[in-house]
Write an enzyme that holds these catalytic residues in place. Structure first.
Site, mmCIF file in Angstrom:
data_model
loop_
_atom_site.group_PDB
_atom_site.id
_atom_site.type_symbol
_atom_site.label_atom_id
_atom_site.label_comp_id
_atom_site.label_asym_id
_atom_site.label_seq_id
_atom_site.Cartn_x
_atom_site.Cartn_y
_atom_site.Cartn_z
ATOM 1 N N GLY A 216 0.800 -1.316 0.107
ATOM 2 C CA GLY A 216 0.118 0.252 0.095
ATOM 3 C C GLY A 216 0.945 1.073 -0.043
ATOM 4 N N ASP B 285 1.208 -8.801 2.011
ATOM 5 C CA ASP B 285 -0.055 -8.220 1.500
ATOM 6 C C ASP B 285 -0.859 -9.048 0.857
ATOM 7 O OD1 ASP B 285 -1.755 -6.134 0.300
ATOM 8 O OD2 ASP B 285 -0.192 -4.763 0.972
ATOM 9 N N ILE B 286 -2.015 -8.722 0.515
ATOM 10 C CA ILE B 286 -2.926 -9.856 -0.336
ATOM 11 C C ILE B 286 -2.719 -9.440 -1.756
ATOM 12 C CG2 ILE B 286 -4.699 -10.093 1.265
ATOM 13 C CD1 ILE B 286 -6.284 -7.934 -0.011
ATOM 14 N N TYR C 271 -14.954 5.124 8.419
ATOM 15 C CA TYR C 271 -13.455 4.884 8.755
ATOM 16 C C TYR C 271 -13.075 5.452 10.097
ATOM 17 C CZ TYR C 271 -8.413 5.894 7.492
ATOM 18 O OH TYR C 271 -7.145 5.887 7.670
#
Ligand code: SER
Length: 316
Positions: A11, A34-35, A142
């Site tokens: 990211g 990470d994915i 968020y």
């Protein structure tokens, strides 16, 4: 020997933090996960593995197998995107944090970093020079997840002595990896569009002031906080950390010093209401008192670096 796990290494923050951590702790001691695949420099300079932050079992296995001592958990759904999928965003942001805290406690991880955000504040918070301790009534999913997360961080520290550390990041500006779905991300997009087409349609009003920071400053603040002796880290929820504060009109003017015919138009969308509920500037005296931390980049310097580096990246 410290062994560091970074979750969310592909990211916006992770892609820069991993490289900075590898310089400090050694390439082979920083495990990027990470994915999705990470930028090439991360995949080539040290260990990288696909790992889902929501998969408790795989995460526990990873921490035990690699004798992880420090974890940075950066995976999250940002503010604009979270409004489109509120319950899913809550689930991703909260479940990943809670399982991380629990695994860290069980596996005796030495230090945990998790980012909070200026989104923890809401419309009832004083918007100028927002203090560390103040009214916090966030209105975005968020922001609600970040505020709840801060409370859980402090809980794990008080109840289980887990060494948790956190920063309320302002909007982060960087050129390496683009952010996705944040309210402050106009201030990244605008530089790309200035170079690609000399014009930008902004999704916030021209006079929308928000606290912002260049990524290099954010990375330095993060590593400095993680290196502090535990007794100096008095705030275990999350520290206010300020950089600069500007509005879209200010960025457009800074860009025009380099690209005089740059044009900006304004077409505010649902993110305007999010920005209007957040601080315009931040008081970070607690963080500064801690370690003498101070940001280096102002709007002019940041604009210079952003334009130069994006030109290089796009071969323009
Ligand atoms: N930059 C983030 C966002 O806009 C705030 O933490 O969602």
């Amino acid at each position: 020997m410290e062994k560091i796990l970074v979750i969310g290494a592909s990211g916006q923050i992770g892609s820069e933090l991993v490289m900075a951590l590898r310089k400090v702790y050694g390439d082979l001691n920083v495990f990027a996960t990470d994915i999705k695949d990470a930028p090439r420099d991360i995949m080539e300079s040290g260990p990288f593995q696909i790992l889902d932050a929501l998969d408790d079992q795989q995460l526990t296995h990873f921490v035990v197998r690699h004798k992880i001592t420090h974890i940075y958990h950066l995976a999250a759904v940002l503010s604009g995107n979270a409004e489109k999928i509120p319950l899913k965003a809550w689930d991703i942001n909260m479940r990943s944090l809670l399982s991380l805290l629990e695994i860290s406690r069980e596996c005796k991880v030495k230090k945990v970093f998790w980012p909070s955000s200026i989104a923890v504040f809401g419309p009832s918070t004083p918007r100028e020079n927002t203090p560390q301790y103040t009214v916090m009534e966030p209105t975005t999913v968020y922001g609600i997840s970040k505020l709840a997360g801060e409370r859980w961080m402090e809980y794990y520290n008080k109840r289980y002595c887990l060494d948790v550390r956190s920063i309320r990041y302002p909007g982060l500006i960087s050129y390496k990896t683009e952010a996705g779905g944040g309210t402050t991300d106009y201030a990244v997009e605008i530089y790309y569009e200035a170079i690609k087409s000399k014009k930008y349609e902004c999704f916030l009003r021209e006079d929308t002031y928000l606290p912002m920071m260049f990524m290099e400053d954010a990375i330095n603040a993060t590593i400095e906080l993680m290196e502090l002796p535990a007794e100096k880290v008095r705030i275990r929820s999350s520290y206010n950390v300020a950089g600069i504060s500007f509005c879209p009109n200010d960025v457009a003017n800074a860009i025009r010093k380099h690209i005089p015919d740059f044009e900006i138009t304004y077409n505010p969308d649902f993110r305007q209401a999010i920005a209007d509920s957040w601080p315009m500037s931040i008081d970070d005296s607690y963080a500064r008192a801690n370690d003498g931390w101070k940001h280096m980049y102002d709007l002019e310097l940041m604009t210079d670096v952003m334009l130069t580096e994006i030109r290089k990246k796009l071969h323009l």
